[in-house]
Design a protein around this motif. Structure first.
Motif, mmCIF file in Angstrom:
data_model
loop_
_atom_site.group_PDB
_atom_site.id
_atom_site.type_symbol
_atom_site.label_atom_id
_atom_site.label_comp_id
_atom_site.label_asym_id
_atom_site.label_seq_id
_atom_site.Cartn_x
_atom_site.Cartn_y
_atom_site.Cartn_z
ATOM 1 N N ARG A 69 20.152 -30.110 38.513
ATOM 2 C CA ARG A 69 19.379 -28.869 38.579
ATOM 3 C C ARG A 69 17.934 -29.214 38.902
ATOM 4 O O ARG A 69 17.374 -30.168 38.342
ATOM 5 C CB ARG A 69 19.436 -28.127 37.244
ATOM 6 N N VAL A 70 17.324 -28.441 39.806
ATOM 7 C CA VAL A 70 15.903 -28.561 40.114
ATOM 8 C C VAL A 70 15.269 -27.185 39.933
ATOM 9 O O VAL A 70 15.609 -26.242 40.649
ATOM 10 C CB VAL A 70 15.660 -29.059 41.555
ATOM 11 N N LEU A 71 14.392 -27.069 38.957
ATOM 12 C CA LEU A 71 13.642 -25.835 38.737
ATOM 13 C C LEU A 71 12.268 -26.002 39.376
ATOM 14 O O LEU A 71 11.498 -26.884 38.978
ATOM 15 C CB LEU A 71 13.504 -25.543 37.245
ATOM 16 N N ALA A 72 11.958 -25.171 40.368
ATOM 17 C CA ALA A 72 10.678 -25.218 41.061
ATOM 18 C C ALA A 72 9.860 -23.998 40.659
ATOM 19 O O ALA A 72 10.296 -22.857 40.875
ATOM 20 C CB ALA A 72 10.887 -25.237 42.574
ATOM 21 N N THR A 73 8.695 -24.225 40.061
ATOM 22 C CA THR A 73 7.873 -23.115 39.591
ATOM 23 C C THR A 73 6.484 -23.162 40.210
ATOM 24 O O THR A 73 5.970 -24.212 40.564
ATOM 25 C CB THR A 73 7.732 -23.129 38.057
ATOM 26 N N ASP A 74 5.904 -21.986 40.315
ATOM 27 C CA ASP A 74 4.518 -21.840 40.759
ATOM 28 C C ASP A 74 4.106 -20.404 40.458
ATOM 29 O O ASP A 74 4.971 -19.546 40.210
ATOM 30 C CB ASP A 74 4.381 -22.137 42.262
ATOM 31 N N ILE A 75 2.814 -20.159 40.493
ATOM 32 C CA ILE A 75 2.345 -18.783 40.347
ATOM 33 C C ILE A 75 2.678 -17.977 41.592
ATOM 34 O O ILE A 75 3.021 -16.805 41.518
ATOM 35 C CB ILE A 75 0.831 -18.759 40.047
ATOM 36 N N ASP A 76 2.579 -18.612 42.740
ATOM 37 C CA ASP A 76 2.958 -18.001 44.018
ATOM 38 C C ASP A 76 4.078 -18.850 44.610
ATOM 39 O O ASP A 76 3.855 -20.000 45.007
ATOM 40 C CB ASP A 76 1.751 -17.961 44.955
ATOM 41 N N THR A 77 5.272 -18.318 44.659
ATOM 42 C CA THR A 77 6.436 -19.088 45.125
ATOM 43 C C THR A 77 6.786 -18.813 46.584
ATOM 44 O O THR A 77 7.858 -19.205 47.052
ATOM 45 C CB THR A 77 7.656 -18.769 44.247
ATOM 46 N N SER A 78 5.890 -18.164 47.317
ATOM 47 C CA SER A 78 6.233 -17.748 48.678
ATOM 48 C C SER A 78 6.549 -18.924 49.586
ATOM 49 O O SER A 78 7.412 -18.825 50.464
ATOM 50 C CB SER A 78 5.091 -16.919 49.282
ATOM 51 N N VAL A 92 8.738 -17.848 39.282
ATOM 52 C CA VAL A 92 7.300 -17.648 39.074
ATOM 53 C C VAL A 92 6.962 -18.048 37.645
ATOM 54 O O VAL A 92 7.593 -17.575 36.688
ATOM 55 C CB VAL A 92 6.910 -16.179 39.340
ATOM 56 N N HIS A 93 5.957 -18.921 37.503
ATOM 57 C CA HIS A 93 5.605 -19.421 36.176
ATOM 58 C C HIS A 93 4.215 -20.036 36.239
ATOM 59 O O HIS A 93 3.847 -20.674 37.230
ATOM 60 C CB HIS A 93 6.618 -20.486 35.735
#
Length: 264
Positions: A69-78, A92-93
């Protein structure tokens, strides 16, 4: 990574894609070397913090395979959204303001993120909390104060102009809460947080077409802020961009310091 409260280099701007491509060219080999050494492989659960672009997320997805599993987070995930298919989840995180999006990760990685986060101490603690016992943390961040020049060999007016603009860029970052000497503190911070087997190294690109591409995209992205701050005129910036495009200048970036350790 993108902040919505005045972050200077917004992922939503057109130049962001060029910047991510340049970062990938410059820093992916170093990042992948460290991740290989840490043993990332099939079945691993990984959290990519402040993912921004897709290059690291896609590499991790291939390594962990369908059982991982790879969880990719950012405030802006565009910009990272295109990678959002199994085993990748995009969410989004805000690592500096929210609880970690889960626990039990085998790996947590952040690249060129924490230097920009206002509450970077909380973000680091959140990343460590998310690890399983024995899990690995890899944090990679720039240290612009360690090497503040765009042109370390300042031998002419073109290089002097380049360094003046770089100084202005650093001032704009500082005003928005960036810690320009954060990278050098990472080994101590990881040890103080209780991680074991802490090590670190640094990569310092001195000249590269990717450095030029990064500089061009960055200056175009912050042109109006540089002018508004009195750092340069539009004519100055046009002249600098032409100098960069000529390919005749040796352009560097700040050293990227990589620090890693294991949760006890």
């Amino acid at each position: 990574m993108t902040r919505t409260d005045g972050y200077l280099l917004d992922n939503g701007q057109a130049e962001a894609a060029e910047r991510f491509d340049a970062f990938a060219t410059l820093f992916d080999p170093t990042t992948f070397r460290h991740l290989e050494t840490l043993g990332v492989g099939p079945g691993w659960r990984c959290w990519e913090v402040g993912a921004g672009g897709t290059s690291v997320v896609s590499w991790l997805a291939k390594k962990v395979g369908p059982t991982g599993r790879v969880l990719a987070t950012d405030i802006d995930t565009s910009r990272v959204a295109p990678a959002g298919r199994p085993p990748v989840e995009v969410r989004v995180h805000d690592a500096g303001a929210e609880e970690p999006p889960g626990e039990g990760f085998d790996l947590v990685h952040a690249r060129l993120v924490l230097v920009h986060v206002p509450d970077r101490e909380r973000a680091l603690q959140s990343m460590i909390k998310a690890l399983r016992p024995g899990g690995r943390l890899l944090v990679e961040d720039a240290d612009p104060a360690l090497q503040p020049l765009l042109c370390p060999d300042e031998h002419g007016p073109e290089q002097q102009l380049a360094n003046r603009l770089r100084h202005g860029f650093r001032e704009l970052l500082s005003r928005r809460g960036a810690d320009l000497s954060y990278g050098r503190r990472l080994p101590r911070l990881l040890r103080e947080a209780g991680l074991r087997r802490v090590e670190a190294d640094a990569y310092f690109p001195l000249t590269s077409p990717a450095c030029a591409a990064l500089e061009s995209a960055t200056v175009r992205q912050i042109r109006e802020q540089l002018v508004a701050a009195g750092v340069a005129t539009h004519d100055d910036i046009d002249r600098h961009l032409a100098n960069v495009a000529s390919g005749d200048m040796d352009l560097a970036t700040a050293p990227m310091i990589s620090a890693w350790g294991r949760k006890g």
